[in-house]
Design a protein around this motif. Sequence first.
Motif, PDB file in Angstrom:
ATOM      1  N   ILE A 237      38.033  39.223  27.430  1.00 14.00           N
ATOM      2  CA  ILE A 237      37.255  38.058  27.852  1.00 14.00           C
ATOM      3  C   ILE A 237      38.295  37.055  28.316  1.00 14.00           C
ATOM      4  N   ARG A 238      38.252  36.347  29.459  1.00  7.92           N
ATOM      5  CA  ARG A 238      39.070  35.198  29.727  1.00  7.92           C
ATOM      6  C   ARG A 238      38.469  34.046  29.228  1.00  7.92           C
ATOM      7  N   THR A 239      38.926  33.466  27.983  1.00  7.85           N
ATOM      8  CA  THR A 239      38.552  32.104  27.582  1.00  7.85           C
ATOM      9  C   THR A 239      39.424  30.756  27.816  1.00  7.85           C
ATOM     10  N   LYS A 240      38.878  30.025  27.502  1.00  7.20           N
ATOM     11  CA  LYS A 240      39.677  28.838  27.789  1.00  7.20           C
ATOM     12  C   LYS A 240      41.131  28.755  27.006  1.00  7.20           C
ATOM     13  N   LYS A 241      41.268  29.567  26.170  1.00  4.56           N
ATOM     14  CA  LYS A 241      42.431  29.577  25.147  1.00  4.56           C
ATOM     15  C   LYS A 241      43.203  31.015  25.589  1.00  4.56           C
ATOM     16  N   GLY A 242      42.673  31.690  26.730  1.00  4.72           N
ATOM     17  CA  GLY A 242      43.529  32.810  27.130  1.00  4.72           C
ATOM     18  C   GLY A 242      42.745  34.217  27.033  1.00  4.72           C
ATOM     19  N   LEU A 243      43.172  35.237  27.436  1.00  2.98           N
ATOM     20  CA  LEU A 243      42.672  36.418  27.215  1.00  2.98           C
ATOM     21  C   LEU A 243      42.158  36.871  25.818  1.00  2.98           C
ATOM     22  N   ARG A 244      41.294  37.483  25.324  1.00  8.60           N
ATOM     23  CA  ARG A 244      40.997  38.098  24.269  1.00  8.60           C
ATOM     24  C   ARG A 244      40.372  39.486  24.599  1.00  8.60           C
ATOM     25  N   VAL A 245      41.102  40.360  24.136  1.00  8.37           N
ATOM     26  CA  VAL A 245      40.695  41.766  24.125  1.00  8.37           C
ATOM     27  C   VAL A 245      39.617  42.316  23.386  1.00  8.37           C
ATOM     28  N   LEU A 246      38.509  42.923  23.671  1.00  8.35           N
ATOM     29  CA  LEU A 246      37.265  43.225  22.805  1.00  8.35           C
ATOM     30  C   LEU A 246      37.538  44.827  22.367  1.00  8.35           C
ATOM     31  N   GLU A 247      37.961  45.818  23.504  1.00  8.78           N
ATOM     32  CA  GLU A 247      37.987  47.111  23.046  1.00  8.78           C
ATOM     33  C   GLU A 247      38.595  47.900  23.999  1.00  8.78           C
ATOM     34  N   ILE A 248      39.064  49.259  23.776  1.00 11.35           N
ATOM     35  CA  ILE A 248      39.565  50.148  24.792  1.00 11.35           C
ATOM     36  C   ILE A 248      38.687  51.326  24.794  1.00 11.35           C
ATOM     37  N   ASP A 249      38.850  52.195  25.802  1.00  8.11           N
ATOM     38  CA  ASP A 249      38.094  53.526  25.950  1.00  8.11           C
ATOM     39  C   ASP A 249      39.054  54.597  26.562  1.00  8.11           C
ATOM     40  N   ALA A 250      39.455  55.312  26.058  1.00  7.33           N
ATOM     41  CA  ALA A 250      40.313  56.425  26.626  1.00  7.33           C
ATOM     42  C   ALA A 250      39.530  57.690  27.137  1.00  7.33           C
ATOM     43  N   ARG A 251      38.817  57.422  28.108  1.00  4.74           N
ATOM     44  CA  ARG A 251      37.936  58.359  28.714  1.00  4.74           C
ATOM     45  C   ARG A 251      37.858  58.045  30.373  1.00  4.74           C
ATOM     46  N   ILE A 252      37.256  58.438  31.055  1.00  2.00           N
ATOM     47  CA  ILE A 252      37.059  58.143  32.431  1.00  2.00           C
ATOM     48  C   ILE A 252      35.772  57.050  32.443  1.00  2.00           C
ATOM     49  N   PRO A 253      36.121  55.995  33.087  1.00  4.32           N
ATOM     50  CA  PRO A 253      34.960  54.953  33.015  1.00  4.32           C
ATOM     51  C   PRO A 253      33.855  55.312  33.904  1.00  4.32           C
ATOM     52  N   SER A 254      33.002  54.649  33.870  1.00  2.00           N
ATOM     53  CA  SER A 254      31.686  55.160  34.820  1.00  2.00           C
ATOM     54  C   SER A 254      31.283  53.913  35.794  1.00  2.00           C
ATOM     55  N   GLN A 255      31.977  53.041  36.186  1.00  3.57           N
ATOM     56  CA  GLN A 255      31.723  51.785  37.045  1.00  3.57           C
ATOM     57  C   GLN A 255      32.828  51.429  37.659  1.00  3.57           C
ATOM     58  N   THR A 256      33.916  50.948  37.003  1.00  2.00           N
ATOM     59  CA  THR A 256      34.934  50.076  37.613  1.00  2.00           C
ATOM     60  C   THR A 256      35.665  51.000  38.668  1.00  2.00           C
ATOM     61  N   PRO A 257      36.028  52.094  38.399  1.00  2.72           N
ATOM     62  CA  PRO A 257      36.770  52.940  39.486  1.00  2.72           C
ATOM     63  C   PRO A 257      36.245  52.932  40.859  1.00  2.72           C
ATOM     64  N   ALA A 258      34.930  52.949  40.974  1.00  2.00           N
ATOM     65  CA  ALA A 258      34.141  53.313  42.261  1.00  2.00           C
ATOM     66  C   ALA A 258      34.539  51.537  42.952  1.00  2.00           C
ATOM     67  N   ALA A 259      34.256  50.566  42.021  1.00  2.00           N
ATOM     68  CA  ALA A 259      34.415  49.348  42.690  1.00  2.00           C
ATOM     69  C   ALA A 259      35.881  49.056  43.253  1.00  2.00           C
ATOM     70  N   ILE A 260      36.802  49.289  42.522  1.00  2.00           N
ATOM     71  CA  ILE A 260      38.369  49.320  42.738  1.00  2.00           C
ATOM     72  C   ILE A 260      38.744  50.372  44.102  1.00  2.00           C
ATOM     73  N   CYS A 261      38.223  51.344  44.114  1.00  2.00           N
ATOM     74  CA  CYS A 261      38.281  52.435  45.189  1.00  2.00           C
ATOM     75  C   CYS A 261      37.619  51.753  46.559  1.00  2.00           C
ATOM     76  N   ALA A 262      36.401  50.877  46.562  1.00  2.00           N
ATOM     77  CA  ALA A 262      36.051  50.451  47.492  1.00  2.00           C
ATOM     78  C   ALA A 262      36.583  49.165  48.023  1.00  2.00           C
ATOM     79  N   ALA A 263      37.376  48.650  47.243  1.00  2.00           N
ATOM     80  CA  ALA A 263      37.919  47.207  47.403  1.00  2.00           C
ATOM     81  C   ALA A 263      39.649  47.594  47.909  1.00  2.00           C
ATOM     82  N   THR A 264      40.025  48.393  47.299  1.00  2.00           N
ATOM     83  CA  THR A 264      41.752  48.582  47.096  1.00  2.00           C
ATOM     84  C   THR A 264      42.132  49.742  47.915  1.00  2.00           C
TER      85      THR A 264
END
Length: 386
Positions: free
Chosen positions: A242-269
Motif C-alpha cells: 500500500i502506498r501510504t502518506k508515509k511511504g510504501l507498506r508491504v502487505l504480503e508476498i506470493d511465490a506463485r504465478i499471479p492470476s491478474q496482474t501479468p495479463a495487465a502488464i502484457c497488455a500495457a508493456t
Amino acid sequence: MKLAIVGGALQGMEAVYLSKKVGYSTIVLDRRKDAPAGYLADRFEQCDVVKEPDKAMEIFSKCDAVIPAVEEIDALETLDRIVPECGIPFLFDLASYRVSCSKEKSNELMASIGVPLPQPWPECGFPIIVKPSSQSGSIGVSVAHNEEERLKGLATVEKLGDTPIQQEFVSGKSVSVEVIGNGKTARGYITTEVVLDYNYDCKQVVCEPGILSPEEDEQFAKIGADIGKKIGLKALMDVEAIRTKKGLRVLEIDARIPSQTPAAICAATGINLLEELYNSAIGKETGKTSEGRYSIYEHFHILNGAIFTCGEKEFGHVTRPYLVRDFFDADEAITDYSPDKSEWWATVINSGDSRSEVLAKRRNFITNVMRDLELEEFIDKSPEML
C-alpha cells in the motif's frame, strides 16, 4: 514450445492466456472435468497428479516445461518430485512458496531485511486488519474498528484453523510488483495498481506509467528484488503493498504465478512474465523492455438486469470460458457470454497509448452491454474503507 499447466482455475486461466500471447501450446491438467482453463487451452486432461503421478509424468514427458496453477501443498510436493524426473524445467520454487504462504514467516523474513511493513497490534491502535497467516487472497480477512470486531475477526481465523495476523490498517493506493529470480539474483518488473471490490477482492488491475513516482517505483522494484534474493527465489513471486502518506507498506508476498496482474502488464508493456519466467529457467533473457502503454483489466458480472464490477473470486464462477477480441467494443475478454444467458461473467482487457483512450474503451464497453442487452444499471462497489 509446449507448456503443461497443472490447475484449471483462475491461475490456470492466466497461464493459458499468457501462453497464447507468446505462442506456446498448452495442456491443462486438473482433477475436475469442467475446469475453466481447460476450455481455453489447446488440450485438457482430467488428471489428479497426486493420485495419478504416472499419468502426469507421461503427459509431462511430451512437454517442454511445467507450471503449477494450484496451491494445494500435496500437489505441489508431488510436482516438485516428479517433474525433474522428466528432465524439463519446473517453473516453480517450492521452498520460496513455503515461506510466502505463511504470512507469519514471510513477515519475519521481510522485517529482517528492513522491508517497510504495517505496524503490528497492539502498538498500531485501531483500525486493524485481522487475517489468517496461510490463506490466499481475501479469505478470512476482516477490518476491526474496536475490540469487539477484533475478537470476531480472531474467531473467523480460528474457524479456519489458522494463525491470526493482526496489523495496522493502512490506507492508500494498492500496488503490486512481480519478481523473477534465478536463485542468485532477482529482478522486480512492472508496478501495477490493484483496485478492490467491496469484499477487498481484486476487481481491476491498472498498468500505466506513473502509478508511483520514479523514486517510489525504483524503491518498490528494489524491495521485490531484495526479498527475492533473501529467499533464494528460483521462479516468480508477486509483492503487494500500500502506498501510504508515509511511504510504501508491504502487505504480503506470493511465490506463485499471479492470476491478474501479468495479463495487465502484457497488455500495457508487451512484457510477458510467463515468457520471462521460462527464459530465466533455461538461463536466457528475452531482452524485452516496456512499451510504456496503458491498460485496464477488469472483472464484470451480469445478473438481474444489471452489470456489476466484481472481484476475482466472483469471476471464478465462470463456466466454459472462451477468449474473444472486440467484445462489445472492448479489446478482448475472457467470458462465458452467450445471447441466451441472463447471467454471465467477463474479464475485460483494454489497452491504449493514453489513460483517456483506455478509459473511453471501458466506458464504451459498459455502455454497449447496457444498450444491447437492455440492462437497467451499472453497479461498481468499493470497500467502506480504503
